[in-house]
Scaffold this motif. Structure first.
Motif, mmCIF file in Angstrom:
data_model
loop_
_atom_site.group_PDB
_atom_site.id
_atom_site.type_symbol
_atom_site.label_atom_id
_atom_site.label_comp_id
_atom_site.label_asym_id
_atom_site.label_seq_id
_atom_site.Cartn_x
_atom_site.Cartn_y
_atom_site.Cartn_z
ATOM 1 N N ILE A 218 0.851 -1.207 0.000
ATOM 2 C CA ILE A 218 0.000 0.000 0.000
ATOM 3 C C ILE A 218 0.883 1.252 0.000
ATOM 4 C CG2 ILE A 218 -1.721 1.300 1.336
ATOM 5 C CD1 ILE A 218 -2.923 -1.465 2.060
ATOM 6 N N ALA A 219 1.991 1.191 0.737
ATOM 7 C CA ALA A 219 2.919 2.345 0.734
ATOM 8 C C ALA A 219 3.511 2.536 -0.667
ATOM 9 C CB ALA A 219 4.020 2.126 1.763
ATOM 10 N N GLN A 220 3.850 1.448 -1.346
ATOM 11 C CA GLN A 220 4.396 1.567 -2.702
ATOM 12 C C GLN A 220 3.367 2.169 -3.652
ATOM 13 O OE1 GLN A 220 7.664 0.892 -3.794
ATOM 14 N NE2 GLN A 220 7.815 0.976 -1.571
ATOM 15 N N LEU A 221 2.129 1.682 -3.557
ATOM 16 C CA LEU A 221 1.088 2.198 -4.454
ATOM 17 C C LEU A 221 0.833 3.684 -4.179
ATOM 18 C CD1 LEU A 221 -1.136 -0.984 -4.454
ATOM 19 C CD2 LEU A 221 -0.184 0.119 -6.500
ATOM 20 N N THR A 222 0.862 4.057 -2.910
ATOM 21 C CA THR A 222 0.664 5.472 -2.554
ATOM 22 C C THR A 222 1.777 6.319 -3.176
ATOM 23 O OG1 THR A 222 -0.372 4.756 -0.504
ATOM 24 C CG2 THR A 222 0.373 7.039 -0.589
ATOM 25 N N THR A 223 3.007 5.828 -3.089
ATOM 26 C CA THR A 223 4.134 6.564 -3.677
ATOM 27 C C THR A 223 3.996 6.635 -5.196
ATOM 28 O OG1 THR A 223 5.503 5.766 -1.864
ATOM 29 C CG2 THR A 223 6.659 6.685 -3.750
ATOM 30 N N ALA A 224 3.563 5.530 -5.811
ATOM 31 C CA ALA A 224 3.384 5.519 -7.279
ATOM 32 C C ALA A 224 2.335 6.549 -7.691
ATOM 33 C CB ALA A 224 2.981 4.121 -7.750
ATOM 34 N N ILE A 225 1.298 6.688 -6.882
ATOM 35 C CA ILE A 225 0.229 7.658 -7.192
ATOM 36 C C ILE A 225 0.751 9.092 -7.024
ATOM 37 C CG2 ILE A 225 -2.038 8.502 -6.404
ATOM 38 C CD1 ILE A 225 -2.508 5.394 -5.659
ATOM 39 N N HIS A 226 1.549 9.324 -5.999
ATOM 40 C CA HIS A 226 2.140 10.667 -5.838
ATOM 41 C C HIS A 226 3.047 10.995 -7.017
ATOM 42 C CE1 HIS A 226 1.445 10.575 -1.205
ATOM 43 N NE2 HIS A 226 0.394 10.987 -1.877
ATOM 44 N N ALA A 227 3.833 10.017 -7.436
ATOM 45 C CA ALA A 227 4.715 10.248 -8.593
ATOM 46 C C ALA A 227 3.878 10.536 -9.837
ATOM 47 C CB ALA A 227 5.605 9.026 -8.815
ATOM 48 N N THR A 228 2.781 9.806 -9.984
ATOM 49 C CA THR A 228 1.908 10.006 -11.139
ATOM 50 C C THR A 228 1.284 11.402 -11.105
ATOM 51 O OG1 THR A 228 1.518 7.640 -11.275
ATOM 52 C CG2 THR A 228 -0.129 9.063 -12.328
ATOM 53 N N HIS A 229 0.966 11.876 -9.902
ATOM 54 C CA HIS A 229 0.458 13.250 -9.759
ATOM 55 C C HIS A 229 1.480 14.228 -10.348
ATOM 56 C CE1 HIS A 229 -1.515 16.386 -6.839
ATOM 57 N NE2 HIS A 229 -1.364 16.861 -8.057
ATOM 58 N N GLN A 230 2.757 14.005 -10.018
ATOM 59 C CA GLN A 230 3.800 14.891 -10.572
ATOM 60 C C GLN A 230 3.829 14.815 -12.088
ATOM 61 O OE1 GLN A 230 7.654 14.917 -8.713
ATOM 62 N NE2 GLN A 230 6.859 13.864 -6.915
ATOM 63 N N GLY A 231 3.654 13.600 -12.621
ATOM 64 C CA GLY A 231 3.624 13.420 -14.081
ATOM 65 C C GLY A 231 2.471 14.193 -14.703
ATOM 66 N N PHE A 232 1.306 14.151 -14.056
ATOM 67 C CA PHE A 232 0.154 14.904 -14.579
ATOM 68 C C PHE A 232 0.396 16.417 -14.487
ATOM 69 C CE2 PHE A 232 -3.463 12.385 -16.013
ATOM 70 C CZ PHE A 232 -3.074 11.097 -15.685
ATOM 71 N N SER A 233 1.067 16.843 -13.446
ATOM 72 C CA SER A 233 1.360 18.287 -13.344
ATOM 73 C C SER A 233 2.277 18.722 -14.488
ATOM 74 C CB SER A 233 1.999 18.603 -11.993
ATOM 75 O OG SER A 233 1.077 18.295 -10.971
ATOM 76 N N ARG A 234 3.225 17.851 -14.842
ATOM 77 C CA ARG A 234 4.096 18.175 -15.987
ATOM 78 C C ARG A 234 3.288 18.249 -17.281
ATOM 79 N NH1 ARG A 234 9.898 16.569 -16.018
ATOM 80 N NH2 ARG A 234 10.518 16.363 -13.856
ATOM 81 N N ILE A 235 2.283 17.384 -17.386
ATOM 82 C CA ILE A 235 1.431 17.414 -18.581
ATOM 83 C C ILE A 235 0.706 18.758 -18.670
ATOM 84 C CG2 ILE A 235 -0.754 16.487 -19.490
ATOM 85 C CD1 ILE A 235 0.263 13.698 -18.681
ATOM 86 N N VAL A 236 0.140 19.171 -17.551
ATOM 87 C CA VAL A 236 -0.605 20.442 -17.550
ATOM 88 C C VAL A 236 0.333 21.585 -17.945
ATOM 89 C CG1 VAL A 236 -1.769 22.084 -16.026
ATOM 90 C CG2 VAL A 236 -2.419 19.670 -15.992
ATOM 91 N N ALA A 237 1.559 21.548 -17.413
ATOM 92 C CA ALA A 237 2.520 22.615 -17.756
ATOM 93 C C ALA A 237 2.902 22.567 -19.232
ATOM 94 C CB ALA A 237 3.762 22.481 -16.873
ATOM 95 N N ALA A 238 2.793 21.399 -19.842
ATOM 96 C CA ALA A 238 3.222 21.248 -21.248
ATOM 97 C C ALA A 238 2.091 21.513 -22.237
ATOM 98 C CB ALA A 238 3.785 19.836 -21.468
ATOM 99 N N LEU A 239 0.896 21.864 -21.758
ATOM 100 C CA LEU A 239 -0.239 22.041 -22.682
ATOM 101 C C LEU A 239 0.028 23.085 -23.775
ATOM 102 C CD1 LEU A 239 -3.375 21.675 -20.380
ATOM 103 C CD2 LEU A 239 -2.705 20.179 -22.275
ATOM 104 N N PRO A 240 0.642 24.244 -23.444
ATOM 105 C CA PRO A 240 0.904 25.206 -24.532
ATOM 106 C C PRO A 240 1.806 24.613 -25.611
ATOM 107 C CG PRO A 240 1.114 26.265 -22.378
ATOM 108 C CD PRO A 240 0.977 24.794 -22.114
ATOM 109 N N GLU A 241 2.855 23.905 -25.193
ATOM 110 C CA GLU A 241 3.769 23.293 -26.166
ATOM 111 C C GLU A 241 3.024 22.227 -26.984
ATOM 112 O OE1 GLU A 241 7.020 21.235 -24.268
ATOM 113 O OE2 GLU A 241 7.933 20.697 -26.196
ATOM 114 N N ALA A 242 2.191 21.434 -26.303
ATOM 115 C CA ALA A 242 1.453 20.372 -27.007
ATOM 116 C C ALA A 242 0.473 20.980 -28.009
ATOM 117 C CB ALA A 242 0.712 19.500 -25.994
#
Ligand code: GLY
Ligand code: MN
Ligand code: MN
Length: 496
Positions: free
Chosen positions: A231-255
């Motif tokens: 459960i701790a690993q999955l929680t960490t994976a979800i936090h990392a994925t949150h960071q990935g989604f934030s990068r996506i949002v920041a990249a919307l103008p470029e995309a």
């Protein structure tokens, strides 16, 4: 071990497990003088410096539970070898999930390792066979591009691996001598290493794979309830994925500025996955506009157009190989149109009402049924059903599924679709228990050519996917911090 033979990809020479054919490639020198020179002049071997990994005691408890189900049966759980992508290039290595679960060894697993359970009374002694570093006096380390350490990096010593994992560890070269006499009554994870499975089939008394199927099922079913470390690993994976989604949002103008903007979304997320974890846990879906209606759109070669929605289904897999599985659907411009918002809020309502039924004792399939009642209610209210709501909800109806053909939930863990070999009565029809982790992911998809809906609805697809853990008295949405309400998403995209 390795025989020198005339040519190989590099060259020469490599051991016979990996013959190459390479006349048109450069050659590794084969002279005695070269061999003498390259085998000498190296510093001392690194001294073991390993510490036990925190997951080792959890893996040990899992092995005990498997052991209890197979008294007297030899158990073979291979990690598997690397898989050829084309000619002499290979896919990134991924050890078999059953091996990872029972050893705790993750992305740095040495290919070709095998966990062996040797029956002892009603339990098992467990031994891990793996490839140690090749001595510098062998040709393997410089002349074998598949496993040689000049090519793929240094392998850990047997002592290090044994300390990490709390397992007795032996050289894979000793596998045949030690394991063969024990395999007449054995069960193997069949798909992990095909050649090994063939050997085991040829050694067993009967051509009976029942024990193999049972082993796969038992491990799948044990994985349904996650331990504290998982459960701790999955929680960490979800936090990392949150960071990935934030990068996506920041990249919307470029995309938005690139004709294949979906590839920018995929690429940005992949970079986050490689930085924060091991990789993506499955092929990222970056689906803009009508592509969102293609459930497994992984081509990701379309534009990201202001005014459209962008559906991203992506998850980061950690070095432990646990993965998240998250979907967010966001307006590229930062604002939902009234119709996009109406559809989005219907899907969010389905997700929230499905979440509301999650607690110990509820059935897994209740989650899907709750989501479907909501989805059916909306498409009925919007006038898209050719029958009454009751007729659509009946088993012999199900017309509303036209707009959401996929399921609402699946277990999540080492595999994105985890525990796939569990029996129906242990999965779909099973009561929820604390420690189960799964997705809730309703959606609505109005295909571009669907004439059962008004023209302006066509080509809109929305999915919202969260990762849920069952607790002692209810449930926790582990991904609730990734913006999901209309206001949260609009503020996120517009940078507020
Ligand atoms: N990403 C695949 C799924 O959501 O099941
Ligand atoms: Mn998904
Ligand atoms: Mn999913």
């Amino acid at each position: 071990m390795a025989l020198l033979h005339a040519t190989c990809q590099t060259g020469v020479v490599t051991d016979q497990e990996h013959p190459r054919s390479p006349e048109n490639r450069s050659t590794t020198p084969i002279s005695e003088a070269f061999r003498d020179f390259i085998s000498t002049g190296w510093g001392p071997e690194p001294t073991p410096s390993a510490h036990p990994l925190p997951q080792a005691r959890f893996a040990s408890a899992r092995r005990e539970r498997v052991s209890r189900e197979f008294p007297g049966v030899t158990l073979v759980i291979p990690a598997g070898e690397t898989q050829t992508r084309s000619n002499d290039t290979e896919y990134p290595y991924r050890p078999h999930t059953a091996f990872v679960y029972l050893t705790g060894w993750g992305s740095d697993t040495v290919p070709g390792s095998i966990l062996l359970g040797i029956p002892k009374g009603t339990a098992h002694d467990w031994v891990l066979f793996t490839r140690p570093p090749a001595p510098r006096t062998s040709d393997e380390f410089y002349a074998n591009p598949s496993i040689g350490e000049f090519w793929t990096g240094r392998r850990p010593g047997l002592d290090d691996v044994g300390t990490w994992l709390g397992l007795e560890t032996k050289d894979r070269e000793d596998w045949a001598g030690e394991a063969m006499p024990l395999l007449a009554n054995s069960a193997v994870i069949r798909e992990a290493e095909g050649a090994l499975t063939d050997t085991i089939d040829s050694l067993r008394h009967a051509d009976d794979q029942t024990g193999d199927d049972t082993l796969a099922r038992v491990i799948s079913e044990l994985r349904l309830v996650k331990d504290e470390w998982e459960i701790a690993q999955l929680t960490t994976a979800i936090h990392a994925t949150h960071q990935g989604f934030s990068r996506i949002v920041a990249a919307l103008p470029e995309a938005s500025a690139h004709p294949r903007g979906e590839r920018i979304i995929e690429g940005v997320f992949h970079q986050a996955a490689r930085l924060e974890g091991n990789d993506t846990g499955y092929g990222t879906i970056a689906a803009s506009g009508p592509h969102a209606c293609i459930l497994h759109w992984v081509t990701n070669d379309g534009p990201v157009t202001p005014g459209h929605l962008l559906l991203v289904d992506a998850g980061i897999e950690l070095d432990s190989l646990y993965t998240a599985d998250i979907t967010r659907t966001i307006p590229v411009s930062g604002r939902f149109s009234p119709l996009q918002r109406q559809i989005y809020e219907a899907v969010l309502d389905a997700a929230d009402q499905a979440f509301a039924v999650v607690k110990p004792g509820a059935l897994f399939r209740d989650i899907h049924e709750a989501a479907m009642r909501v989805i059916a209610g909306y498409v009925h209210e919007w006038g898209f059903l050719p029958v009454s709501l009751e007729e659509s909800l009946a088993t012999e109806g199900q017309h509303h599924r036209r707009y959401m053909i996929h399921g609402t939930s699946h277990h999540l863990g080492l595999d994105v679709h985890d525990c796939a070999k569990a029996r129906r009565e242990m999965y779909m029809d099973k009561e929820l228990e604390p420690g189960m982790v799964f997705t809730i992911e309703p959606g609505l998809y109005f295909q571009p050519d669907d004439h059962t809906v008004p023209a302006e609805w066509r080509g809109i697809g929305v999915r919202i996917e969260d990762n849920i853990v069952v607790t002692e008295d209810g449930a926790e949405n582990l991904s609730r911090d990734i913006p999901r309400t209309v206001d949260e998403v609009e503020n996120w995209v517009s940078g507020r």
